[in-house]
Write an enzyme that holds these catalytic residues in place. Sequence first.
Site, short mmCIF file in Angstrom:
data_model
loop_
_atom_site.label_atom_id
_atom_site.label_comp_id
_atom_site.label_asym_id
_atom_site.label_seq_id
_atom_site.Cartn_x
_atom_site.Cartn_y
_atom_site.Cartn_z
N ASP A 1 -0.97 1.85 7.42
CA ASP A 1 0.03 0.86 7.02
C ASP A 1 1.47 1.31 7.26
O ASP A 1 2.38 0.47 7.27
CB ASP A 1 -0.16 0.48 5.55
CG ASP A 1 -1.45 -0.30 5.33
OD1 ASP A 1 -1.83 -1.05 6.23
OD2 ASP A 1 -2.09 -0.12 4.27
N HIS B 1 0.79 -1.23 0.00
CA HIS B 1 0.00 0.00 0.00
C HIS B 1 0.82 1.29 0.00
O HIS B 1 0.58 2.17 -0.85
CB HIS B 1 -0.97 0.00 1.18
CG HIS B 1 -2.06 -1.02 1.07
ND1 HIS B 1 -2.82 -1.43 2.14
CD2 HIS B 1 -2.51 -1.72 0.00
CE1 HIS B 1 -3.69 -2.33 1.74
NE2 HIS B 1 -3.53 -2.53 0.44
#
Length: 378
Positions: A312, A217
Site C-alpha cells: 500500500d 492501512h
Amino acid sequence: MAAQPEAPYVPPALRRACVIGAGPIGCATAAHLARQGMEVRMCDVDASKIAPLRRDGSGGGQVLIRGGVMDGPAPIAAASTDLAEVLPGADLIVMAVPGDACEHVARAAAPYLEDRVVVFFQPGQTLASMAFLHAARQAGFEGEITPVETVSTIFTGRLTEPGVAEIYAIKRWIAFAAFPAQRTAPLAPVLQALLPSLVPVGSVLETSLCNFNAVVHPAVVLLNAGPIDNHRPFLFYHEGATPAVMRLVEAIDFERMAMMRAFRVPSESLLAWFNRIYDLHSPSLVHAFRTNAPYADIHAPTSLNTRLLLEDLPTGLVPLIDLADRLGVPVPAMKGTLALATTIMDTDFGAWGRTLETVGLGHLDRHGLRALLGPDAS
C-alpha cells in the site's frame, strides 16, 4: 481528408475468465463467476494454492467458499502456476494479486493476451490501468486492452486454507471505471450482469484517487508499530483504530479529497464511502471501524513486513504523492506517513514505488493527465 470518427466501442462477450491470484479475493471472484456460468481458470505463483484446485486429475477442480455469505463449491476449469496453460482464450482477466505485482503480471501475460481483452483490477491500487498497459506494451503486446479499475475489493474475507476462502461480506456499492472513459458505459451492463455490486463512475482518475487502502492501512500499521513489532496480538481495526490513529487517517483522506477537487472529479470521504458500502450509519471513522461486523475478527499483522505497508505504500501513497506534486496540492500527512515508514522500515519506498514516470505518464502536466485519464477522455 478529414479523420474518420472512432467506431463506438463494443465490449466482447465475456465467457472465459482467468483469475490471477488464488487468495481469498481470487477464490471468491472465481466462485462467483463460475456460478454465473463462466468458464473459469485460475493461476497463482504459489503451487500450494493451486494444488487443491486440480483435484479432478484433468487440471481443474473446485474452489470452496464458506462463511455464510456465498457458501459451497464452484467448478474451476483449469488451474496452474503457468500463465501459458490458463490465459490463452480468456476474454476477461481478473487481477486478484497484490498491487505491486501488476507490472510483473502484465509482462508475463503479454505473449498470451487476447486482442480486446478486458483486464479487471480488484482494486489494483493507484494508476493500475496505466501500469498494466505500459508494462504489456513494453513486453510487446500490440493488441487492444480495456483495463477496468474498482475502488475496492467486492468481497471481504480470508483464505482459511489453499482453495478454501471464508467470505464475511459482499460489499454493496463498488465504483468502477474503464480506460478510456468512453468504454465504461458500454461495459457496465456486461460487468454488472456478472458482478451486481459494480456501479460505473466517470473515469479511472476517480477510481485511482479513491485508494482507501493507501489511506487506512499504512497509518494504522505505523501507529501500532510497537505491539506489532513485539508480536503482541490485537484486533487490527476493532482495537488498532484508536481516535489518535484515525485522526491521521482523516488527515490523509482530507488531502486525497483535495486532490480530487483539483482534478475536478467527484470526491467522497472515506467515512461516507464506508457507511454506504457496509450499510452503516456511523458518525465517525473510529466508530465505523470498531463496530463494523465483518472487521470483528481481523487480526493485526504479526510483522511490519506486511503487505499493508509493502504493497500500500509503493502502489498507493507513493503515486498519490507524485500526483499531488504534479497538481501542486500540499499533502503533509501523506508525506509524513511515507517518511515515517521509510525510517522505520529502512526502505526508500519512493525510490522504487509506482510513479507517473514508471507508468509512462511522466511527460504530462495536470491538464494532460485529466485529458487522458479523466471523464472527458476518448
